[in-house]
Design a protein around this motif. Structure first.
Motif, PDB file in Angstrom:
ATOM      1  N   LYS A   1      -7.070   7.702  -2.573  1.00 30.67           N
ATOM      2  CA  LYS A   1      -5.847   8.304  -2.049  1.00 30.67           C
ATOM      3  C   LYS A   1      -4.666   7.334  -2.098  1.00 30.67           C
ATOM      4  O   LYS A   1      -3.506   7.745  -2.266  1.00 30.67           O
ATOM      5  N   TYR A   2      -4.973   6.018  -1.940  1.00 28.27           N
ATOM      6  CA  TYR A   2      -3.908   5.029  -1.818  1.00 28.27           C
ATOM      7  C   TYR A   2      -3.999   3.974  -2.923  1.00 28.27           C
ATOM      8  O   TYR A   2      -5.077   3.677  -3.444  1.00 28.27           O
ATOM      9  N   ILE A   3      -2.855   3.397  -3.243  1.00 28.53           N
ATOM     10  CA  ILE A   3      -2.777   2.242  -4.145  1.00 28.53           C
ATOM     11  C   ILE A   3      -2.719   0.980  -3.280  1.00 28.53           C
ATOM     12  O   ILE A   3      -1.942   0.908  -2.324  1.00 28.53           O
ATOM     13  N   HIS A   4      -3.567   0.006  -3.592  1.00 27.94           N
ATOM     14  CA  HIS A   4      -3.617  -1.277  -2.856  1.00 27.94           C
ATOM     15  C   HIS A   4      -4.009  -1.091  -1.391  1.00 27.94           C
ATOM     16  O   HIS A   4      -3.544  -1.828  -0.515  1.00 27.94           O
ATOM     17  N   SER A   5      -4.868  -0.119  -1.109  1.00 29.40           N
ATOM     18  CA  SER A   5      -5.386  -0.031   0.258  1.00 29.40           C
ATOM     19  C   SER A   5      -6.328  -1.192   0.555  1.00 29.40           C
ATOM     20  O   SER A   5      -6.523  -1.560   1.718  1.00 29.40           O
ATOM     21  N   THR A   6      -6.904  -1.752  -0.509  1.00 33.69           N
ATOM     22  CA  THR A   6      -7.732  -2.959  -0.378  1.00 33.69           C
ATOM     23  C   THR A   6      -7.136  -4.047  -1.280  1.00 33.69           C
ATOM     24  O   THR A   6      -6.863  -3.799  -2.452  1.00 33.69           O
ATOM     25  N   VAL A   7      -6.938  -5.227  -0.715  1.00 34.96           N
ATOM     26  CA  VAL A   7      -6.389  -6.352  -1.475  1.00 34.96           C
ATOM     27  C   VAL A   7      -7.540  -7.242  -1.909  1.00 34.96           C
ATOM     28  O   VAL A   7      -8.337  -7.690  -1.073  1.00 34.96           O
ATOM     29  N   TYR A   8      -7.638  -7.486  -3.215  1.00 36.42           N
ATOM     30  CA  TYR A   8      -8.734  -8.266  -3.765  1.00 36.42           C
ATOM     31  C   TYR A   8      -8.235  -9.621  -4.274  1.00 36.42           C
ATOM     32  O   TYR A   8      -7.020  -9.838  -4.462  1.00 36.42           O
TER      33      TYR A   8
ATOM     34  N   ALA B   1      -7.952  -8.420   2.263  1.00 36.30           N
ATOM     35  CA  ALA B   1      -7.336  -7.676   3.366  1.00 36.30           C
ATOM     36  C   ALA B   1      -7.434  -6.176   3.092  1.00 36.30           C
ATOM     37  O   ALA B   1      -7.677  -5.747   1.962  1.00 36.30           O
ATOM     38  N   LYS B   2      -7.226  -5.392   4.162  1.00 38.44           N
ATOM     39  CA  LYS B   2      -7.124  -3.932   4.068  1.00 38.44           C
ATOM     40  C   LYS B   2      -5.726  -3.542   4.539  1.00 38.44           C
ATOM     41  O   LYS B   2      -5.243  -4.057   5.562  1.00 38.44           O
ATOM     42  N   LEU B   3      -5.103  -2.650   3.793  1.00 38.20           N
ATOM     43  CA  LEU B   3      -3.741  -2.244   4.121  1.00 38.20           C
ATOM     44  C   LEU B   3      -3.666  -0.738   4.379  1.00 38.20           C
ATOM     45  O   LEU B   3      -4.414   0.046   3.787  1.00 38.20           O
ATOM     46  N   SER B   4      -2.745  -0.355   5.256  1.00 42.52           N
ATOM     47  CA  SER B   4      -2.400   1.048   5.480  1.00 42.52           C
ATOM     48  C   SER B   4      -1.098   1.345   4.732  1.00 42.52           C
ATOM     49  O   SER B   4      -0.366   0.419   4.359  1.00 42.52           O
ATOM     50  N   PRO B   5      -0.800   2.610   4.501  1.00 43.30           N
ATOM     51  CA  PRO B   5       0.427   2.941   3.766  1.00 43.30           C
ATOM     52  C   PRO B   5       1.658   2.279   4.373  1.00 43.30           C
ATOM     53  O   PRO B   5       1.864   2.313   5.596  1.00 43.30           O
ATOM     54  N   GLY B   6       2.462   1.659   3.519  1.00 43.36           N
ATOM     55  CA  GLY B   6       3.692   0.995   3.957  1.00 43.36           C
ATOM     56  C   GLY B   6       3.514  -0.471   4.288  1.00 43.36           C
ATOM     57  O   GLY B   6       4.501  -1.211   4.393  1.00 43.36           O
TER      58      GLY B   6
ATOM     59  N   CYS C   1       0.850  -1.195   0.000  1.00 44.53           N
ATOM     60  CA  CYS C   1       0.000   0.000   0.000  1.00 44.53           C
ATOM     61  C   CYS C   1       0.889   1.249   0.000  1.00 44.53           C
ATOM     62  O   CYS C   1       1.805   1.379   0.825  1.00 44.53           O
ATOM     63  N   SER C   2       0.609   2.154  -0.929  1.00 43.03           N
ATOM     64  CA  SER C   2       1.361   3.411  -1.003  1.00 43.03           C
ATOM     65  C   SER C   2       0.415   4.534  -1.409  1.00 43.03           C
ATOM     66  O   SER C   2      -0.635   4.285  -2.012  1.00 43.03           O
ATOM     67  N   ARG C   3       0.815   5.745  -1.094  1.00 42.84           N
ATOM     68  CA  ARG C   3      -0.044   6.891  -1.398  1.00 42.84           C
ATOM     69  C   ARG C   3       0.190   7.353  -2.834  1.00 42.84           C
ATOM     70  O   ARG C   3       1.322   7.391  -3.319  1.00 42.84           O
TER      71      ARG C   3
ATOM     72  N   VAL D   1      -9.892  13.258   0.030  1.00 41.54           N
ATOM     73  CA  VAL D   1     -10.537  12.269  -0.852  1.00 41.54           C
ATOM     74  C   VAL D   1     -10.614  10.937  -0.130  1.00 41.54           C
ATOM     75  O   VAL D   1      -9.867  10.679   0.827  1.00 41.54           O
ATOM     76  N   PRO D   2     -11.535  10.044  -0.541  1.00 36.70           N
ATOM     77  CA  PRO D   2     -11.630   8.726   0.094  1.00 36.70           C
ATOM     78  C   PRO D   2     -10.333   7.929  -0.034  1.00 36.70           C
ATOM     79  O   PRO D   2      -9.537   8.150  -0.953  1.00 36.70           O
ATOM     80  N   ASP D   3     -10.145   6.966   0.893  1.00 35.42           N
ATOM     81  CA  ASP D   3      -8.910   6.184   0.924  1.00 35.42           C
ATOM     82  C   ASP D   3      -8.665   5.413  -0.361  1.00 35.42           C
ATOM     83  O   ASP D   3      -7.517   5.255  -0.787  1.00 35.42           O
ATOM     84  N   ASN D   4      -9.768   4.895  -0.971  1.00 36.42           N
ATOM     85  CA  ASN D   4      -9.573   4.097  -2.186  1.00 36.42           C
ATOM     86  C   ASN D   4      -9.073   4.945  -3.358  1.00 36.42           C
ATOM     87  O   ASN D   4      -8.561   4.408  -4.342  1.00 36.42           O
TER      88      ASN D   4
END
Length: 362
Positions: A175-182, A214-219, A160-162, A170-173
């Motif tokens: 704002k971030y890349i791969h904040s949600t893993v599908y 899964a859900k990820l935070s930055p880093g 997950c990265s910004r 803006v919403p997290d989805n």
């Protein structure tokens, strides 16, 4: 050759007195409990009346019939007519637990800095269904190394990265890349001859790509390798090829007395599944009719009050099964049923051979 004077199930019932025929062919659902639930298994049970059925194959198949009611990519509803309940139940159990499919069995986690523990993440990934025909692969023998003929390999490598230049509001989805893993992030890695002319395979991916793993935070990072092999539902639910496989007996509703006028309107409103309708037969007269008997769930709302119990009779036909198969997506439902038939035939042959061997040894 077919034995003379021995009848199939339906022909036998047609020769019986009405009260006995009804016990043979239908379950009656009264307001308090069903009656006549027994299946008459012995073909000679009515021989004292000079009426004898048959258990011979050529006679039994006279009643057998399959009628497809609905079929889509994921669901099939059909009528299975003229079989014993044990046969219908055998198909149901085989569909749930004995048709082999591919599922993830082994996961090697190299890095997992998410909040989800390794074992929980592995369990979630193991339940993801994949679009792959299991008939193309061999069974993996216990204790043997995986190879390209019995195992598929998937790689999950996300961090997950910004996104650069995106504002904070803006919403997290966004704002971030791969904040949600599908599930679609599980990427198939062909091994050996997989995907070549000697072992052609279409692109293999999850049936439902938007399953959240899964859900990820930055880093935070998840990096793992997953191995997929064949199994059956008896081993684990992830190997079950159906979301559901079920059947019910065909409803049969009879009017013991005509229901007319305001009573017909009242009866129509009583049924929550809209089974009854109103027929206008001239001069302003109305009469209740059974319009959609297959909708009936035997909730018994129409016979719950004493005033209706001698006017309506709810039945189910004993040898007419409304069968429903909902595929989990790996194989179409019609293929699943044909595979269930093959497995039942194999079981039957195994038993027949075992009996023949025992008889030869006597």
């Amino acid at each position: 050759k077919k034995t003379k004077n021995k009848m199939s199930y339906s022909n036998l019932a047609s020769k019986l007195p009405e009260h006995l025929a009804k016990k043979v062919t239908k379950v009656t659902v009264n307001h308090d409990a069903p009656v006549n639930t027994t299946t008459f298994d012995s073909p000679a049970i009515f021989s004292s009346l000079g009426i004898e059925g048959s258990s011979e194959f050529e006679v039994l198949i006279e009643d057998f019939k399959i009628e497809i009611i609905k079929i889509t990519d994921d669901e099939m509803i059909f009528d299975l007519i003229g079989v014993h309940p044990s046969i219908a139940n055998a198909f149901r159990r085989i569909l749930i637990a004995e048709i082999p499919i591919m599922a993830i069995t082994t996961i090697y986690i190299m890095n997992n800095t998410s909040l989800i523990p390794d074992e929980v993440l592995a369990h979630r990934i193991g339940l993801v269904p994949f679009k792959v025909d299991p008939r193309l692969f061999n069974d993996r023998e216990p204790g043997t190394a995986p190879n390209d003929r019995d195992t598929l390999t998937f790689l999950l490598d996300v961090t997950c990265s910004r996104k650069p230049g995106v504002p904070d509001d803006v919403p997290d989805n966004e704002k971030y890349i791969h904040s949600t893993v599908y599930a679609k992030d599980l990427v198939w890695q062909p091994q050996g001859d997989q995907g070549t002319d000697s072992f052609p395979l279409d692109k293999i991916e999850s049936v439902h790509p938007d399953i959240i793993l899964a859900k990820l935070s930055p880093g935070q990072t998840i990096q793992l390798q997953a191995l997929c092999s064949k199994g059956i539902g008896k081993e684990h639910a992830k190997f079950s090829p159906v979301a559901t496989a079920s059947y019910r007996l065909l409803p049969s509703i009879e009017f013991l007395k005509p229901v007319e006028g305001q009573d017909a309107e009242k009866l129509k409103k009583l049924c929550p599944l809209n089974v009854f309708d109103i027929e206008d037969f001239g001069k302003g007269k109305k009469r209740a009719i059974v319009a959609r008997d297959r909708n009936c769930s035997m909730c018994r709302e129409c016979v719950r009050e004493p005033e209706w119990q001698d006017r309506i009779q709810l039945n189910r036909v004993k040898n007419h099964f409304i069968f429903s198969i909902e595929s989990a997506g790996q194989l179409p439902p019609e293929v699943l049923f044909s595979e269930a038939v093959k497995i039942l035939m194999q079981k039957t042959c195994t038993i027949a051979n075992a009996i023949a061997t025992e008889m030869a040894n006597l």
